[in-house]
Design a protein around this motif. Structure first.
Motif, short mmCIF file in Angstrom:
data_model
loop_
_atom_site.label_atom_id
_atom_site.label_comp_id
_atom_site.label_asym_id
_atom_site.label_seq_id
_atom_site.Cartn_x
_atom_site.Cartn_y
_atom_site.Cartn_z
N GLY A 142 0.84 -1.18 -0.02
CA GLY A 142 0.09 0.04 0.19
C GLY A 142 0.89 1.27 -0.16
N LYS A 143 2.13 1.15 0.28
CA LYS A 143 2.87 2.28 0.57
C LYS A 143 3.55 2.59 -0.82
N PRO A 144 4.20 3.98 -0.84
CA PRO A 144 4.82 4.21 -2.38
C PRO A 144 6.01 3.12 -2.56
N SER A 145 6.55 2.65 -3.56
CA SER A 145 7.72 1.76 -3.60
C SER A 145 8.83 2.64 -3.35
N PRO A 146 9.89 1.65 -2.81
CA PRO A 146 11.15 2.38 -2.28
C PRO A 146 12.23 2.84 -3.30
N THR A 147 12.60 3.96 -3.31
CA THR A 147 13.51 4.28 -4.43
C THR A 147 15.08 4.39 -3.62
N ARG A 195 0.69 6.29 -11.22
CA ARG A 195 0.90 6.09 -9.80
C ARG A 195 0.23 7.24 -9.08
N LEU A 196 0.07 8.40 -9.54
CA LEU A 196 -0.52 9.57 -8.97
C LEU A 196 -2.03 9.35 -8.74
N SER A 197 -2.62 8.73 -9.79
CA SER A 197 -4.14 8.42 -9.52
C SER A 197 -4.31 7.58 -8.49
N LYS A 198 -3.60 6.46 -8.29
CA LYS A 198 -3.76 5.49 -7.31
C LYS A 198 -3.15 6.07 -5.97
N ALA A 199 -2.41 6.63 -5.89
CA ALA A 199 -1.92 7.40 -4.55
C ALA A 199 -3.14 8.36 -4.30
N ALA A 232 -4.31 -1.90 -21.18
CA ALA A 232 -5.37 -2.37 -20.45
C ALA A 232 -6.41 -1.30 -19.93
N ALA A 233 -7.50 -1.71 -20.34
CA ALA A 233 -8.67 -0.73 -20.12
C ALA A 233 -8.57 0.14 -18.52
N GLU A 234 -8.31 -0.84 -17.68
CA GLU A 234 -8.31 -0.26 -16.29
C GLU A 234 -7.18 0.86 -16.08
N ILE A 235 -6.36 0.90 -16.88
CA ILE A 235 -5.42 2.18 -16.88
C ILE A 235 -5.96 3.35 -17.28
N SER A 236 -6.96 3.34 -18.38
CA SER A 236 -7.64 4.45 -18.54
C SER A 236 -8.94 4.49 -17.95
N ASP A 237 -9.55 3.36 -17.87
CA ASP A 237 -10.94 3.35 -17.33
C ASP A 237 -11.03 2.51 -15.99
N ASN A 238 -11.49 3.05 -14.78
CA ASN A 238 -11.09 2.56 -13.74
C ASN A 238 -12.34 1.44 -13.15
N SER A 274 -4.19 -7.22 -14.13
CA SER A 274 -2.68 -7.40 -13.49
C SER A 274 -3.32 -7.32 -11.72
N PRO A 275 -3.19 -8.62 -11.34
CA PRO A 275 -4.27 -8.65 -10.03
C PRO A 275 -3.40 -7.36 -8.96
N GLY A 276 -2.41 -6.88 -9.15
CA GLY A 276 -2.23 -6.03 -8.19
C GLY A 276 -2.67 -4.68 -8.35
N MET A 277 -3.30 -4.34 -9.69
CA MET A 277 -3.89 -3.04 -9.91
C MET A 277 -5.07 -2.88 -9.26
N LYS A 278 -5.59 -3.62 -8.36
CA LYS A 278 -6.97 -3.43 -7.80
C LYS A 278 -6.83 -2.99 -6.31
N TYR A 279 -5.58 -2.96 -5.79
CA TYR A 279 -5.32 -2.64 -4.37
C TYR A 279 -5.26 -1.29 -4.28
N THR A 280 -5.43 -0.50 -3.14
CA THR A 280 -4.90 0.84 -2.71
C THR A 280 -3.44 0.81 -2.72
N HIS A 281 -2.92 1.64 -3.33
CA HIS A 281 -1.43 1.83 -3.70
C HIS A 281 -0.51 3.08 -3.74
N TYR A 282 0.67 2.87 -3.18
CA TYR A 282 1.36 4.40 -3.30
C TYR A 282 0.98 5.61 -2.23
N LYS A 283 0.08 5.33 -1.38
CA LYS A 283 -0.45 6.18 -0.67
C LYS A 283 0.16 6.49 0.65
#
Ligand code: TXA
Ligand code: MG
Length: 347
Positions: A148-153, A335-339, A214-220, A226-235
């Motif tokens: 759920g957190k932003p990826s580490p850089t 990433r910003l949309s998901k955050a 993939a449609a979910e990238i532009s259409d939520n 991609s199973p990981g795309m459905k979770y809260t992310h980068y927040k």
């Protein structure tokens, strides 16, 4: 558990050898790649892979990427390798491209969340490649953040999330790309981008011709593939509001909100380009500059670190500037949309 953070200065560093020994023994290790830091385990050992899910608090239905260091290993982890995959490997590996292919029997279902496909990538980082070589194994690794957190850089980000949960973090400095790899599904009739990332759709089209997004990238509303795309992310801890539209209108809208928050005694954080910052009455807001609108790769490299920086402040809300969705901009906006949890203000 005590966590060691080991700066890796050269590839003969004893801590790199120790990391490979840990992987061979079924333990997990954080390591740098060119995109973001990964949390690795022996991809052929289901028990080792389970430790990744526990350390990250990751849902078990979100599959992992298998990292390899040679094209020979591709034939070990994939059951079939189409010519397109060979072409892409030649052009983009080592690099920020993950390919989804039918999985070989060697890959346990714990990695693929029960799917009959597997995600594969050859990272472009000397420490990652040497870790794979020294262990002699394909390494399964998600990004090395708490789920759920932003990826580490940076190794510091990994430590912030996983200190005490893993034995070793290999510190290879800040990552170059700053966003995760592009995930490309090669199992359908038309190659499909499931997650935009370091390799752009334009670059893929150069090699493949037809590429779908993939449609979910532009259409939520679409069900994520991609199973990981459905979770809260980068927040980050504070809520994020994302602004889209012409700069002048975004500035006007943001200025209005900044004034309102001030009246309410709430503190806003601003995640904006230097160009927009010049148009804002920021007052006492916490400003974090993404960089220049003309330098999208530079913004990509900064964005996760900046999102994390707001957690060190007392902001109640973060106002973020949207960017053009071309090239690496597509990945940044994803990433910003998901955050923001798709909290988007169109100006
Ligand atoms: O750059 C990266 O890709 C980084 C570094 C460490 O390599 N790794 C990374 O892993 O971002 P992770 O686990 O955070 O993201 C993997 C993504 C998830 O969205 C997951 O759902 C998708 O890849 N994925 C993995 N296996 C898949 C499969 N068989 N089919 C579809 N999507 C898959
Ligand atoms: Mg991740």
């Amino acid at each position: 558990m005590k966590t060691k953070i080991a700066k890796i200065k050269d590839l003969s560093d004893p801590d790199l050898l120790w990391a490979a020994e840990l992987i061979k023994k079924g333990e997990i290790v954080a390591f740098p790649t060119e995109t973001v830091y990964g949390l690795g385990a022996d991809a052929l050992d289901p028990q080792a892979v389970k430790k990744i899910y526990v350390a990250k608090g990751r849902p078990s239905d979100n599959p992992l990427i298998v990292h390899i260091a040679s094209v020979e290993q591709l034939y070990e982890v994939a059951a079939a390798v189409p010519e397109t995959a060979e072409l892409l490997a030649e052009r983009f590996w080592p690099g920020p491209l993950t390919m989804i292919l039918p999985k070989s029997e060697k890959i346990p279902p714990e990695i693929t969340a029960g799917l009959d496909t597997v995600a594969i990538r050859m990272p472009n980082h000397p420490v990652a490649l040497e870790l794979i070589r020294k262990s002699g194994l394909p390494i399964a690794a998600p990004s090395a953040n708490l789920s759920g957190k932003p990826s580490p850089t940076s190794a510091k980000h990994v430590a912030k999330d996983l200190y005490g949960r893993i034995a070793l973090i290999l510190d290879g400095g800040e990552t170059i790309v700053g966003l995760e790899s592009t995930v490309l599904d090669l199992c359908g009739a038309i190659p499909t981008v499931l997650r935009p990332g370091g390799v752009t759709a334009e670059e893929l089209r150069d090699v493949l011709g037809d590429v779908r997004i993939a449609a979910e990238i532009s259409d939520n509303d679409e069900k994520p593939r991609s199973p990981g795309m459905k979770y809260t992310h980068y927040k980050p801890a504070a809520d994020v509001l994302l602004f889209e539209g012409p700069a002048a209108r975004v500035a006007e809208k943001m200025n209005g909100m900044i004034a309102r928050y001030k009246q309410q005694g709430r503190k806003a954080g601003l995640l904006v380009t230097s160009e927009l910052a010049a148009m804002l009455d920021a007052g006492s807001c916490e400003i974090r500059l993404m960089g220049s609108r003309d330098d999208l790769p530079g913004i990509a490299a900064n964005i996760f670190a900046l999102l994390r920086e707001f957690d060190e402040t007392d902001v109640d809300i973060i106002l973020a500037e949207g960017l053009p969705g071309q090239d690496i901009g597509m990945a940044i906006m994803n990433r910003l949309s998901k955050a923001s949890g798709y909290n988007i203000i169109r100006c």
